[in-house]
Design a protein around this motif. Structure first.
Motif, PDB file in Angstrom:
ATOM      1  N   ASP A   1     -11.215  -9.306 -10.608  1.00 28.37           N
ATOM      2  CA  ASP A   1     -10.601  -7.974 -10.741  1.00 28.37           C
ATOM      3  C   ASP A   1     -10.593  -7.467 -12.179  1.00 28.37           C
ATOM      4  OD1 ASP A   1      -9.955  -7.375  -8.022  1.00 28.37           O
ATOM      5  OD2 ASP A   1      -8.332  -8.834  -8.110  1.00 28.37           O
ATOM      6  N   GLY A   2     -11.731  -7.597 -12.848  1.00 25.63           N
ATOM      7  CA  GLY A   2     -11.845  -7.168 -14.247  1.00 25.63           C
ATOM      8  C   GLY A   2     -11.534  -5.701 -14.464  1.00 25.63           C
ATOM      9  N   VAL A   3     -11.948  -4.847 -13.514  1.00 23.30           N
ATOM     10  CA  VAL A   3     -11.665  -3.409 -13.638  1.00 23.30           C
ATOM     11  C   VAL A   3     -10.160  -3.164 -13.542  1.00 23.30           C
ATOM     12  CG1 VAL A   3     -11.923  -1.168 -12.479  1.00 23.30           C
ATOM     13  CG2 VAL A   3     -13.936  -2.618 -12.869  1.00 23.30           C
ATOM     14  N   LYS A   4      -9.503  -3.840 -12.610  1.00 16.69           N
ATOM     15  CA  LYS A   4      -8.041  -3.706 -12.473  1.00 16.69           C
ATOM     16  C   LYS A   4      -7.326  -4.120 -13.758  1.00 16.69           C
ATOM     17  CE  LYS A   4      -4.159  -6.266 -10.592  1.00 16.69           C
ATOM     18  NZ  LYS A   4      -3.153  -5.267 -10.898  1.00 16.69           N
ATOM     19  N   HIS A   5      -7.742  -5.246 -14.339  1.00 16.44           N
ATOM     20  CA  HIS A   5      -7.098  -5.725 -15.572  1.00 16.44           C
ATOM     21  C   HIS A   5      -7.257  -4.708 -16.701  1.00 16.44           C
ATOM     22  CE1 HIS A   5      -5.813  -9.594 -14.100  1.00 16.44           C
ATOM     23  NE2 HIS A   5      -7.022  -9.867 -13.654  1.00 16.44           N
TER      24      HIS A   5
ATOM     25  N   ALA B   1     -18.082   5.600  -3.612  1.00 17.68           N
ATOM     26  CA  ALA B   1     -17.115   6.540  -4.196  1.00 17.68           C
ATOM     27  C   ALA B   1     -16.163   7.077  -3.121  1.00 17.68           C
ATOM     28  CB  ALA B   1     -17.854   7.686  -4.867  1.00 17.68           C
ATOM     29  N   ARG B   2     -16.709   7.405  -1.964  1.00 16.80           N
ATOM     30  CA  ARG B   2     -15.865   7.922  -0.887  1.00 16.80           C
ATOM     31  C   ARG B   2     -14.941   6.835  -0.327  1.00 16.80           C
ATOM     32  NH1 ARG B   2     -17.503  13.039   0.111  1.00 16.80           N
ATOM     33  NH2 ARG B   2     -19.690  13.559  -0.210  1.00 16.80           N
ATOM     34  N   GLN B   3     -15.450   5.621  -0.234  1.00 10.00           N
ATOM     35  CA  GLN B   3     -14.622   4.495   0.232  1.00 10.00           C
ATOM     36  C   GLN B   3     -13.412   4.297  -0.675  1.00 10.00           C
ATOM     37  OE1 GLN B   3     -17.139   1.031   0.459  1.00 10.00           O
ATOM     38  NE2 GLN B   3     -18.439   1.946   2.029  1.00 10.00           N
ATOM     39  N   THR B   4     -13.629   4.519  -1.961  1.00  6.91           N
ATOM     40  CA  THR B   4     -12.531   4.301  -2.915  1.00  6.91           C
ATOM     41  C   THR B   4     -11.669   5.554  -3.093  1.00  6.91           C
ATOM     42  OG1 THR B   4     -14.083   4.786  -4.714  1.00  6.91           O
ATOM     43  CG2 THR B   4     -13.695   2.483  -4.212  1.00  6.91           C
ATOM     44  N   GLY B   5     -11.996   6.610  -2.358  1.00  9.58           N
ATOM     45  CA  GLY B   5     -11.165   7.807  -2.376  1.00  9.58           C
ATOM     46  C   GLY B   5     -11.398   8.746  -3.544  1.00  9.58           C
TER      47      GLY B   5
ATOM     48  N   GLN C   1      -6.061  -0.353  -5.691  1.00  8.29           N
ATOM     49  CA  GLN C   1      -4.717   0.116  -6.060  1.00  8.29           C
ATOM     50  C   GLN C   1      -4.677   0.591  -7.509  1.00  8.29           C
ATOM     51  OE1 GLN C   1      -2.121  -3.159  -5.125  1.00  8.29           O
ATOM     52  NE2 GLN C   1      -2.209  -2.794  -2.910  1.00  8.29           N
ATOM     53  N   ALA C   2      -5.388  -0.121  -8.380  1.00  9.64           N
ATOM     54  CA  ALA C   2      -5.428   0.266  -9.791  1.00  9.64           C
ATOM     55  C   ALA C   2      -6.128   1.618  -9.961  1.00  9.64           C
ATOM     56  CB  ALA C   2      -6.135  -0.808 -10.615  1.00  9.64           C
ATOM     57  N   LEU C   3      -7.223   1.813  -9.226  1.00 10.25           N
ATOM     58  CA  LEU C   3      -7.928   3.103  -9.274  1.00 10.25           C
ATOM     59  C   LEU C   3      -7.005   4.231  -8.832  1.00 10.25           C
ATOM     60  CD1 LEU C   3     -11.380   2.157  -7.632  1.00 10.25           C
ATOM     61  CD2 LEU C   3     -10.901   2.376 -10.062  1.00 10.25           C
ATOM     62  N   GLU C   4      -6.314   4.006  -7.719  1.00  8.16           N
ATOM     63  CA  GLU C   4      -5.410   5.035  -7.183  1.00  8.16           C
ATOM     64  C   GLU C   4      -4.257   5.330  -8.150  1.00  8.16           C
ATOM     65  OE1 GLU C   4      -4.259   3.499  -3.382  1.00  8.16           O
ATOM     66  OE2 GLU C   4      -6.246   3.832  -2.491  1.00  8.16           O
TER      67      GLU C   4
END
Length: 265
Positions: free
Chosen positions: A252-256, A53-57, A26-29
C-alpha cells in the motif's frame, strides 16, 4: 498544501494481483474528500486506464499513453493530445522491418500489431487488452498515433535507444515503461508535460502537485512535481531522483504516501 496527485497504475497504484486494495481506495477517497484532485498517469491506452479510474471512483481527466493523451472521464473530451510525427513513425516502421523487430501501435485507442506472436499475446495478457493484426502495417503507420512500442529483451532495447534517438531526432520522446517495452511518443508526450498541463488546467502551481511512480517513464513527472515519490519497488534510478520513497505496491505504498503528505496522519 498539495492540490493535485498524479499516480502511475502498474506496479504503483495496483499490486501484483492487479488490484487496488481497499486501504488504498480509502486513501484515494479521503484525498478527494479533502478537495485534492487525484488523477492517473499511465503508459496504458485510455480504454484500459479508464476502467481502473472508474473502479476507483475518479471523475477527472486522466493522463494516458505516457502523457500523449489527457482525456476527461465524464464526457471523454480530449484536453491534450500529441501524435507521433508522421516522418518519425515512417522511419521507425522501416527500421523495425529491416531489423525484424516487433512493433505495435494504437489507432483510435485500438492496439494494432503486424503479426500475431508471443510478444503481443504476453503484452495484452498484462491488462486484458484486445488487439488487431494488420499484415499491411504501412497502412496503420500512416494514421495518427499517440504511441508506438517495440517489445524485445532489455539489453536489445538498451542498444537500440541511441540509434533511434539519432534516427528519429528531437521531435520524439523515447522511454522504457518496463524493461521489455520501448515506447516512442511525440516529444511533448511525457507524463511531465501532461502533469504541467493538468496543473494549469486546475489552476494550481506545480509546487502544489505530487507524482508517484515506479519506472523510468515516470521520471519526468517526478522531476516536475512539487513532490516526487518513488515506490519501494521502483527502479534504482527513479529512487535516486525522488524526494521521498514510500513502501512497495504490495504494501500500500500509495496509501502511505497520501496518509503522510495529504491527510497528515
Amino acid at each position: 498544501m498539495y492540490k493535485l496527485i498524479a499516480i502511475d497504475i502498474d506496479d504503483t497504484l495496483i499490486n501484483d494481483q492487479k488490484e487496488v486494495t481497499p486501504a488504498t481506495q480509502q486513501a484515494l477517497e479521503a484525498a478527494v474528500a479533502k478537495g485534492v484532485v487525484v488523477t492517473l498517469a499511465t503508459g496504458r491506452a485510455y480504454a484500459s486506464a479508464h476502467k481502473i479510474a472508474r473502479q476507483t471512483g475518479l471523475n477527472v481527466p486522466i493522463i494516458t499513453y505516457q502523457g500523449a493523451l489527457v482525456k476527461n472521464l465524464l464526457d471523454e473530451k480530449v484536453l491534450y493530445e500529441r501524435y507521433v510525427p508522421l516522418v518519425a513513425a515512417r522511419r521507425l516502421y522501416e527500421f523495425c522491418l529491416e531489423r525484424n523487430l516487433h512493433l505495435q501501435t494504437y489507432i483510435d485507442d485500438k492496439l494494432y500489431t503486424r503479426e500475431d506472436n508471443q510478444k503481443i499475446k504476453d503484452y495484452t495478457a498484462l491488462n486484458n487488452t484486445e488487439y488487431f493484426v494488420e499484415p499491411v502495417f504501412s497502412k496503420v503507420i500512416e494514421q495518427p498515433t499517440p504511441k508506438l512500442l517495440i517489445i524485445d529483451e532489455p539489453e536489445v532495447l538498451d542498444e537500440l535507444i541511441p540509434e533511434l534517438r539519432e534516427l528519429l531526432g528531437s521531435e520524439v520522446h523515447i522511454t522504457k515503461s518496463k524493461p521489455h517495452f520501448l515506447e516512442i511518443m511525440h516529444h511533448e508526450g511525457t507524463k511531465g508535460h501532461a502533469l504541467a498541463f493538468l496543473a494549469n488546467h486546475f489552476g494550481c502551481d506545480l509546487s502544489e502537485t505530487i507524482a508517484i511512480g515506479d519506472s523510468w517513464n515516470d521520471h519526468e513527472m517526478l522531476e516536475c512535481a512539487g513532490l516526487g515519490i518513488a515506490m519501494g519497488n521502483a527502479i534504482p534510478d527513479l529512487k535516486k531522483l525522488a524526494d521521498y520513497i514510500t513502501t512497495s505496491n504490495n504494501e500500500d505504498g500509495v496509501k502511505h504516501a497520501i496518509d503522510k503528505f495529504v491527510l497528515n496522519v
